[in-house]
Write an enzyme that holds these catalytic residues in place. Structure first.
Site, PDB file in Angstrom:
ATOM      1  N   LYS A   1       0.844  -1.205   0.000  1.00 57.84           N
ATOM      2  CA  LYS A   1       0.000   0.000   0.000  1.00 57.84           C
ATOM      3  C   LYS A   1       0.876   1.250   0.000  1.00 57.84           C
ATOM      4  CE  LYS A   1      -3.712   2.198   2.683  1.00 57.84           C
ATOM      5  NZ  LYS A   1      -4.543   2.102   3.914  1.00 57.84           N
TER       6      LYS A   1
ATOM      7  N   SER B   1      -9.300   2.385   3.541  1.00 59.10           N
ATOM      8  CA  SER B   1      -8.412   3.075   2.626  1.00 59.10           C
ATOM      9  C   SER B   1      -7.463   2.141   1.871  1.00 59.10           C
ATOM     10  CB  SER B   1      -7.576   4.108   3.392  1.00 59.10           C
ATOM     11  OG  SER B   1      -6.722   3.491   4.335  1.00 59.10           O
TER      12      SER B   1
ATOM     13  N   SER C   1      -9.624   0.282   7.681  1.00 60.83           N
ATOM     14  CA  SER C   1      -9.072   0.400   6.338  1.00 60.83           C
ATOM     15  C   SER C   1      -8.523  -0.882   5.745  1.00 60.83           C
ATOM     16  CB  SER C   1      -7.968   1.463   6.321  1.00 60.83           C
ATOM     17  OG  SER C   1      -8.523   2.743   6.426  1.00 60.83           O
TER      18      SER C   1
END
Length: 467
Positions: A80, A156, A180
């Site tokens: 990520k 997220s 997230s």
């Protein structure tokens, strides 16, 4: 070799050892899958084929010598874009971050993966600084759900979830400050684990404070356990990190769950849940009962802690972005800029009061979990909604994304381990998730129950049509 991109990390490693296929073939298969589908998903920030293939060739040589560097040597992996990767710009989904920096360090989890020989294919999308529960940003645009590209994959860590669900790579890393990892896992039908706070070292520490965790996102529970064996190893840069206990998270996965005490709370006592989601979760709980667990329907007995979470999260946004010069503030996601503006009304007494209330919630849950091994709920009260939207049209207001994620952020406040495991599909073909929260520090039981449920069902074997 055409389906190597769908194989689990565990199966890839076994195949490497037996020379059925090589890390180079696995990397090429995953890179080809990215090339086929990235235009429709937009899940990637960086794609590094040359670096990936060079790393895969080095791994192949080690396997041919029978000398792998670690348990995931040669496995394609995605990171990520909130986690530092040496040599890559980590822009955090923001136009306010300059790419003109040294980029000379790995985050702890990335460093451990590199040391084990993981093959980094690239980095995945995030909303700006990981601030919300969907994945779009002014920098990278809108990331989409492979089950229905008109829908959001959540956030997220939506780039990681979409990528895993689409067969880009078996291993992906996410972060979780209010859901997230679990929100996008729920929306895309993959497995995501938010470990106990401090279990996976992090650095630099999140600007949003001690609600933020780093964890695995994979298509199988076994792969998440395998990844935990690597990323939970110590790193002195994180002064919040738990003492390293050398746990093997794969060791007791197949022990079964007979006799475990499970609290089942369909709504936490205050959430309005979509009827289809509620039915799917109730069926999943019946599976747990059939596996021998003792299930009791009971609410943990706390009021919605959204006001506490918002004060802490909004304050983190202010600390991160409040001092930006006006010309840079104009570059922000407008909703994030609004959060920063809202945060100026939060006073010191408000902040300290929220910390006190958070402590009371943590104590209450520690006491509640003395009676139960686990607490299960839906992961989300709704299925995935339109991509590019912050919230469904009927769930909006100053709460922003917090209004529709009521099952996830409470367990960031309490810091307990929690996971989302796929538990079915709506009539519209969208995934639903079962949320499993464990006792603080007991990540292994969360993985064990997740694995037992996964192996008793077939949801984790499903692939989006056309992928």
């Amino acid at each position: 070799m055409s389906d190597l991109h769908w194989k689990s990390a565990a199966k890839l490693v076994k195949g490497f050892a037996k020379r059925k296929f090589s890390p180079v073939e696995a990397a090429r298969a995953c890179l080809a899958q990215i090339e086929r589908h990235e235009k429709s998903l937009n899940a990637m920030v960086e794609i590094r084929p040359e670096e990936a293939l060079a790393a895969a060739k080095a791994s192949e040589k080690r396997w041919l010598k029978g000398e792998p560097q670690g348990p995931i040597d040669g496995v394609p992996t995605l990171i990520k874009d909130l986690l530092l990767v040496r040599g890559w710009p980590t822009l955090r989904g923001s136009r306010t971050v300059s790419p003109d920096q040294a980029w000379d360090q790995d985050a702890p989890s990335v460093a451990r993966l590199r040391e084990c020989g993981a093959v980094f294919l690239g980095s995945t999308t995030t909303p700006e600084f990981g601030w919300k529960g969907v994945t779009d940003s002014p920098l990278t645009g809108i990331t989409r759900n492979p089950w229905d590209t008109t829908k959001t994959p959540g956030g997220s860590s939506g780039g990681s979830s979409a990528a895993a669900a689409a067969g880009y790579a078996p291993l992906t890393l996410g972060t979780d400050g209010g859901g997230s990892i679990r929100i996008p896992a729920g929306f895309t039908g993959i497995y995501g684990l938010k470990p106990s706070f401090g279990r996976v070292p992090a650095w630099p520490l999140s600007p949003f404070g001690t609600v933020a965790h780093v964890g695995p996102m994979t298509r199988s529970v076994e792969d998440s356990a395998l990844l935990m064996n690597v990323i939970s190893q110590p790193d002195a840069r994180d002064w919040h990190a738990l003492p390293y206990d050398g746990a093997d998270y794969t060791e007791k996965l197949k022990k079964g769950i007979k006799g475990l005490r499970i609290a089942y709370s369909p709504t936490l006592g205050y959430v309005d849940v979509n009827p289809e989601i509620a039915r799917l979760v109730k069926k999943a709980v019946k599976v747990l009962e059939g596996l021998g667990a003792h299930v009791e329907e009971v609410d943990p007995g706390f009021a919605d802690p959204a006001p506490i979470f918002r004060i802490l999260w909004w304050s983190g946004a202010r600390a991160l972005l409040g001092q930006l010069p006006p010309e840079k503030k104009k570059l922000l996601d407008p909703n994030l800029a609004d959060v920063v503006e809202q945060s100026y009304s939060i006073g010191l007494d408000d902040y300290l009061g929220a910390i006190k209330e958070r402590g009371a919630l943590g104590t209450k849950m520690r006491q509640f979990m003395e009676r139960y091994d686990l607490l299960v709920t839906p992961t989300l009260p709704i299925p995935a909604f339109e991509a590019g939207k912050l919230s469904p049209a009927d769930i909006d207001g100053n709460g922003k994304w917090v209004n529709w994620t009521p099952f996830s952020y409470p367990f960031n406040l309490t810091q307990q381990p929690a996971a989302s495991v796929p538990c079915g599909f709506t009539s519209g073909g969208l995934p639903a998730g079962l949320h499993i929260a464990g006792r603080m520090f007991d990540d292994r039981t969360v993985l064990r129950v997740s694995h037992a449920y996964e192996q008793a069902t077939t949801w984790h074997t499903m692939q989006p049509k056309g992928f």
